[in-house]
Design an enzyme around this catalytic site. Structure first.
Site, short mmCIF file in Angstrom:
data_model
loop_
_atom_site.label_atom_id
_atom_site.label_comp_id
_atom_site.label_asym_id
_atom_site.label_seq_id
_atom_site.Cartn_x
_atom_site.Cartn_y
_atom_site.Cartn_z
N ASP A 46 29.60 33.63 46.05
CA ASP A 46 29.72 35.06 46.60
C ASP A 46 29.60 35.96 45.36
OD1 ASP A 46 29.47 34.86 49.26
OD2 ASP A 46 31.84 34.64 49.36
N LYS A 68 26.53 40.44 48.12
CA LYS A 68 25.95 42.07 47.65
C LYS A 68 25.97 42.41 46.32
CE LYS A 68 27.60 45.36 50.67
NZ LYS A 68 28.33 46.31 51.81
N MET A 183 41.13 44.62 50.16
CA MET A 183 40.01 45.40 50.38
C MET A 183 40.35 46.90 50.83
SD MET A 183 37.66 42.80 52.71
CE MET A 183 38.98 41.81 53.47
N1 SAH Z 1 39.11 35.15 49.80
C1 SAH Z 1 39.61 36.10 48.85
C2 SAH Z 1 39.47 37.39 49.37
C3 SAH Z 1 38.07 38.04 49.97
S1 SAH Z 1 38.20 39.46 50.52
C4 SAH Z 1 40.88 35.58 48.30
O1 SAH Z 1 41.39 34.79 48.80
O2 SAH Z 1 41.41 36.38 47.37
C5 SAH Z 1 37.76 40.46 49.00
C6 SAH Z 1 38.91 41.26 48.56
O3 SAH Z 1 39.96 40.29 47.87
C7 SAH Z 1 38.84 42.32 47.49
O4 SAH Z 1 38.39 43.47 48.17
C8 SAH Z 1 40.23 42.41 46.90
O5 SAH Z 1 41.11 43.16 47.73
C9 SAH Z 1 40.49 41.14 46.82
N2 SAH Z 1 40.24 40.43 45.52
C10 SAH Z 1 39.63 39.07 45.24
N3 SAH Z 1 39.46 38.84 43.89
C11 SAH Z 1 40.18 39.89 43.28
C12 SAH Z 1 40.53 40.07 41.87
N4 SAH Z 1 40.00 39.17 40.99
N5 SAH Z 1 41.26 41.10 41.92
C13 SAH Z 1 41.77 41.92 42.66
N6 SAH Z 1 41.46 41.79 43.99
C14 SAH Z 1 40.76 40.68 44.45
#
Ligand code: SAH
Length: 262
Positions: A46, A68, A183
């Site tokens: 992803d 994306k 998000m």
């Molecule tokens: N499965 C992922 C979340 C996916 S949804 C997890 O467990 O972290 C995508 C959202 O995750 C983003 O919009 C943001 O809110 C958050 N996110 C993922 N990686 C991030 C990072 N390195 N820094 C800040 N937010 C992050």
């Protein structure tokens, strides 16, 4: 990998491993994730997966992007799931690599259900979700005894892209002292307004953590009432987490001696 004093499960042809890559820092991946990266034939990854994690893939692994990028529409979820089935049926070792944890707002559940329907054997390898690891890298504990005995992970938008109506904002605001939003950058103003309307104080501490655990990490500390405007003013970019609650104040105390990768 150095010789380990225990054995990790074999990654067999025809299997799919759904693996969490953590929030960014490659030092945060699990031994199982590293094992999968070095043994996979195909890695379907992803947009949120850090390049430094992907760089750990075996030399012969084929990396397929399934997210994306550059304004192009993202592949549809059923297409990604179908692709995983197709690759497994070709006898490949398929690594489905997702940012954070695959089962936290990561559509891992949908993909696993498709694999079940298709009769494809799979393994789930949890990762450090950004809502925990990202907070920690910002010096914000998810819980502390003085501030909260509960925490909620909330998505800032639903499938339609809007602030989710399925969330009971009143109950959330009232019952949970620390709220971590994924998000949520786009609708931050509206989310803050909903929480305040439901009784949270506008002067409650809030933080935005952008690109947590990467060299581009930025942390903005403000209040619930101001955070939306402050994030826009400072040009904070996604991916970002939003934390609301008294735990945010601990950052100031911890930051002084906390070692970081900077
Ligand atoms: N499965 C992922 C979340 C996916 S949804 C997890 O467990 O972290 C995508 C959202 O995750 C983003 O919009 C943001 O809110 C958050 N996110 C993922 N990686 C991030 C990072 N390195 N820094 C800040 N937010 C992050």
């Amino acid at each position: 990998m150095n010789r380990l004093p225990f054995t990790l499960p074999d990654f067999l042809p025809g299997q799919v491993w759904l693996v969490g890559a953590g929030p960014g820092d490659p030092g945060l991946i699990s031994l199982l994730a590293l094992h999968a990266l070095t043994h996979a034939d195909v890695i379907v990854y992803d947009a949120l997966v850090d390049d430094r994690v992907l760089a750990l893939a075996g030399a012969d692994a084929i990396c397929e992007f399934a997210g994306k990028r550059g304004g192009k529409p993202s592949p549809k979820q059923p297409d990604i799931s179908k692709r995983l089935v197709e690759l497994a049926e070709q006898g490949k070792r398929v690594l489905r690599l997702k940012g954070g944890d695959p089962f936290v707002f990561g559509r891992g559940a949908e993909e696993a259900l498709t694999l079940v329907e298709a009769g494809v054997p799979f393994r789930i390898v949890p990762g450090i979700t950004s809502g925990v690891g990202g907070l920690a890298y910002a010096g914000i504990p998810a819980t502390s005894r003085e501030t909260n005995s509960a925490i909620a992970f909330v998505t800032g938008h639903d499938a339609s892209g809007d602030v989710p109506n399925s969330v009971d904002w009143e109950a959330l605001a009232k019952a949970v002292p620390v709220l971590v939003f994924y998000m949520a950058l786009k609708h931050l103003d509206r989310i803050a307004a909903r929480l305040i309307a439901a009784g949270r104080r506008p002067d409650e501490p809030a933080a935005v953590i952008s690109r947590a655990s990467t060299p581009k990490q930025r942390v903005l500390v403000s209040t619930l009432g101001e955070i939306g405007a402050a994030a826009v003013r400072q040009g904070i970019e996604p991916p970002a987490l939003v934390v609301v609650g008294e735990v945010v104040r601990l950052r100031e105390k911890l930051a002084g001696l906390m070692l970081t990768n900077d």
